[in-house]
Design a protein around this motif. Structure first.
Motif, mmCIF file in Angstrom:
data_model
loop_
_atom_site.group_PDB
_atom_site.id
_atom_site.type_symbol
_atom_site.label_atom_id
_atom_site.label_comp_id
_atom_site.label_asym_id
_atom_site.label_seq_id
_atom_site.Cartn_x
_atom_site.Cartn_y
_atom_site.Cartn_z
ATOM 1 N N CYS A 485 48.059 81.156 10.618
ATOM 2 C CA CYS A 485 48.928 82.072 9.974
ATOM 3 C C CYS A 485 48.818 82.426 8.418
ATOM 4 O O CYS A 485 48.251 81.550 7.823
ATOM 5 N N THR A 490 53.095 85.061 10.018
ATOM 6 C CA THR A 490 52.573 86.015 10.778
ATOM 7 C C THR A 490 51.072 85.542 11.369
ATOM 8 O O THR A 490 50.451 84.829 10.725
ATOM 9 N N PHE A 648 50.884 89.266 19.473
ATOM 10 C CA PHE A 648 50.886 88.870 18.177
ATOM 11 C C PHE A 648 50.083 89.950 17.338
ATOM 12 O O PHE A 648 49.094 90.518 17.734
ATOM 13 N N ALA A 654 54.830 83.672 14.355
ATOM 14 C CA ALA A 654 54.500 82.903 15.433
ATOM 15 C C ALA A 654 55.508 82.660 16.922
ATOM 16 O O ALA A 654 54.975 82.753 17.963
ATOM 17 N N ALA A 657 55.898 85.945 18.669
ATOM 18 C CA ALA A 657 54.970 86.158 19.385
ATOM 19 C C ALA A 657 54.971 85.272 20.853
ATOM 20 O O ALA A 657 54.013 85.285 21.510
#
Length: 774
Positions: A485, A490, A648, A654, A657
């Motif tokens: 990440c 993200t 994602f 995370a 997603a």
């Protein structure tokens, strides 16, 4: 033909004006790439060019061969001397052997090479004449399976600035070539089987193209490319390398097929620019492609037109999905980008170098186009371009190490990063492949995975910082699914990490961004670790399905010092050989992307065909079937497995997603931990499943609606053969995510048609993963 003002205006254009915004334009920049283990890399050097090697550690070495234009040894042009005879069993020698044979040498007797040993410093060589260099990085197949045996070696080619454009290397046996100067057009003839390569010399330059059947012109009939017929036949805006690769005339007969395309952004909707178009904008007398095409085609008896339909190569256009307007902006093409086509009949063609300096079509700066024509017996393979990043070296897509066995089974391939992989196999079909994976066993080429070996005393520290799992708990011969990440939480990439030694890890992931993140973290911290990009040196097969273990029992040999096949638990890994202790080595992991019992096999490229043959022979009694990417997509959605740019994507953390299970918030500090702790405490969106009461399959990005309000978005959808209805994964606001909630999915602009669906958990099939754990 044109007034003095127009000619004077074009003669004063500054050709280097775009160097600020277009990497590689103007003075030649370095061409960078990576030398992977067992790779043989060809580089064509000009007189004065520099060749540098970075990352060559003291214990590493590479071998270098150099040849002049006649195929003779030319190591002296780099100040080197021959000292070692290359061992073709320690590198992938097919390309080198073929090149030597084509240049009059003996492919079975490699000349001696110079051996360059690592010093820890950058090694720079200068060519005193034009030569072809082959860099070899020898390694045994066993080295690849157990350990890559070295770090990443970066290679850079710095061409000398001669003031002349640098054209891409020749593709084969050249019959003719010429330059279409900016603001002009040139007509030419192709014989059936000829290849034509249209090259954007300086980048961002439109080249209008048209082709006519030669026999039609002799009859006074203009049978030319028809854009509407072509779009209808290929079901997209323009053909490209692969299954749907042809331009058609009005009778739906093919004229040319596209073999290579390194840009992939063109226009088939607009006309070539016209005099009227410039006049109505206040530029009477401006050069235009339609007039230029008429003048160039006049000797072939083609009637003049005020406006020519054309294939507008390198013109970047698209249709807005909502307004249906045709939009345009600057071209995606870079210096040296090209399109290569094969003539399917005797043709008369015309190519332009568009003079438009008023629009972004040519970056407001028209330049030249170069055309090459190759003879029919030239072996030009189909290819598209792949770039790891926008400013990275262009790689031409290759056939995977298993292609020799795949190509007789299917013609339906698609590009997966820089490799061609099968989409489906017509003898069985996508649904047949799906059921084979569910009930028997399948084999799939998954070589497009990126692989990185992380080696050294600080390897664990680096991975502990970079990944969301607690790597300190990972034993040797074990693996784990993990995420990488950024600071906002993200997901940058996902993959499987295997520990195959106390200080040796192998990260199998989706993109090269992983390698860049790891390298930057290691640099920032000053850690003792080497990150080696394996590139395509470690092809792999996925053997999946309930009979996969039965199949592997027949071909797998393991030493008592490593886990056996029967001892491999979910995400276990070992090193095995085909048949017995003398068999070909491969890494075997109990992993996959199907949710079924399954394994992945990694080997050296030189052993790929033997591994495929062994798997297929052993699997015959179990009904083994090759599987393509289309069937895999159905299975992975049923299994609730995430995909990049779907579940994602940029701006999705995370947990949103659906990957929170792979995040250990209590481990030591890792990148993105603070953001993920904050988001986990107060989530706004969650990934859930939708089960539809129909067989319609919504598109990726379709809105999920509660009444008139959008409350979510579809990330992946398919029709489930097992559930006999459509299913989807969707990112939904938490207020509407309870199981059993009835929602709609909008189709036809999100409003005209709605599909009813109910919210459910994912996976859709085998929610406890009992099959994979079996």
């Amino acid at each position: 033909m044109f007034d003095d003002y127009t000619l004077r205006k074009f003669s004063n254009i500054g050709l280097r004006s775009r160097a600020r915004s277009f990497p590689g334009f103007g003075a030649p920049t370095s061409i960078r790439c990576v030398l992977a283990p067992r790779q043989a890399l060809r580089i064509d050097l000009g007189a004065g060019d520099l060749l540098s090697l970075d990352g060559l550690a003291p214990l590493d070495h590479v071998q270098l061969l150099a040849f002049d234009g006649r195929g003779r040894q030319a190591l002296e042009q780099l100040g080197l001397t021959a000292s070692h005879t290359p061992d073709p069993t320690r590198f992938d020698s097919t390309g080198l052997a073929g090149w030597i044979a084509r240049n009059g040498g003996d492919a079975n007797a490699l000349p001696q090479a110079a051996q360059i040993k690592g010093t820890g410093e950058i090694i720079v060589l200068r060519a005193t004449a034009a030569i072809t260099v082959w860099l070899l990085r020898p390694a045994s197949a066993q080295d690849l399976v157990v350990c890559s045996g070295g770090g990443t070696i970066a290679v850079a080619h710095q061409p000398v600035d001669t003031g002349s454009p640098i054209l891409p290397p020749l593709l084969g046996d050249l019959r003719d070539e010429f330059t279409v100067l900016r603001g002009t057009a040139q007509a030419y003839e192709l014989r059936k089987g000829d290849y034509v390569q249209i090259i954007d010399v300086h980048g961002q330059q439109c080249s209008d193209f048209m082709a006519f059947r030669g026999d039609g012109l002799l009859r006074g009939e203009e049978l030319m490319i028809d854009s509407t017929a072509t779009r209808s036949m290929v079901r997209r805006s323009y053909p490209g390398p692969g299954l749907l690769d042809k331009f058609f005339d009005r009778d739906m007969r093919p004229l040319l097929n596209v073999v290579q395309d390194t840009c992939g952004r063109h226009d088939t909707f607009g006309l070539a620019c016209t005099a009227r178009g410039y006049e109505e904008r206040g530029f009477p007398g401006h050069l235009n492609c339609s007039d230029n095409m008429s003048y160039a085609l006049q000797p072939f008896g083609v009637a003049r037109r005020n406006a020519w339909p054309a294939i507008n190569f390198f013109w970047n256009t698209w249709i807005d999905a909502r307004s249906h307007h045709i939009l345009t902006e600057e071209s995606y093409s870079r210096p040296g980008d090209y399109v290569t086509m094969c003539a399917m009949d005797d043709l008369v063609c015309v190519s332009t170098a568009c003079p438009d300096d008023l629009d972004p079509i040519n970056g407001w700066n028209p330049t030249d186009i170069h055309v090459r024509i190759y003879r029919p017996d030239t072996p030009i393979r189909r290819a598209v371009a792949y770039r790891e990043k926008e400013d990275a070296q262009m790689l031409i897509s290759e056939e995977s190490a298993f292609h020799e066995r795949l190509s007789p089974l299917t013609q339906h391939f698609s590009a997966a990063r820089d490799l061609w992989v099968p989409v489906s196999f017509p003898s069985v079909g996508t649904i047949g492949e799906y059921w084979a994976c569910r009930t028997a066993v399948t084999v799939q080429d998954m070589s497009g995975l990126r692989k990185y070996d992380i080696v050294g005393p600080d390897a664990e520290r680096l991975l502990q910082r970079a990944l969301t799992r607690d790597i300190a708990k990972l034993s040797v011969w074990r693996g784990t699914y993990a995420l990488m990440c950024d600071d906002s939480g993200t997901v940058v990439d996902d993959g499987t990490l295997f520990r195959i030694g106390p200080e040796l890890f192998r990260w199998c992931c989706g993109s090269e961004e992983s390698g860049r993140v790891l390298a930057e973290l290691a640099r920032q911290e000053g850690w003792q670790v080497r990150i080696n990009a394996m590139r395509n040196a470690l092809p792999n097969l996925a053997v999946q399905g309930p009979r996969s273990r039965d199949l592997l029992r027949k071909i797998t040999f393991t030493q008592p010092t490593v886990p056996s096949l029967e001892q491999l638990k979910w995400f276990g890994v070992t090193v095995a050989r085909l048949g017995d202790r003398e068999g070909r080595p491969f890494m075997l992991s109990r992993s996959g992307y199907t949710g079924e019992l399954g394994y992945e096999l990694f080997c050296a490229k030189s052993d790929a065909v033997a591994l495929w043959d062994a798997v297929m022979e052993a699997g015959e009694e179990f009904g083994i079937t090759p599987m393509g990417s289309a069937a895999l997509d159905i299975i992975r959605i049923e299994a609730g497995l995430a995909a990049a740019d779907a579940e994602f994507a940029p701006g999705v953390d995370a947990f949103e997603a659906g990957l929170g299970f792979a995040v250990d918030l209590n481990k030591s500090d890792f990148v993105g931990q603070a953001a993920l702790k904050r988001n986990a405490a107060d989530p706004r969106r969650v990934l859930k499943g939708l089960i539809f009461d129909c067989a319609d399959v919504p598109a990726h990005g379709a809105p999920v609606l509660c009444g008139e309000r959008q409350v979510g978005v579809i990330t992946s959808a398919t029709r489930s053969p097992t559930l006999e209805c459509s299913i989807a994964m969707a990112r939904i606001a938490v207020e509407h995510a309870a199981n059993g909630t009835e929602l709609d999915v909008g189709m036809m602009n999100g409003r005209m048609k709605r599909l009813g669906a109910s919210v459910t958990d994912i996976p859709f099939v085998d929610p406890q993963r009992k099959k994979a754990r079996a």
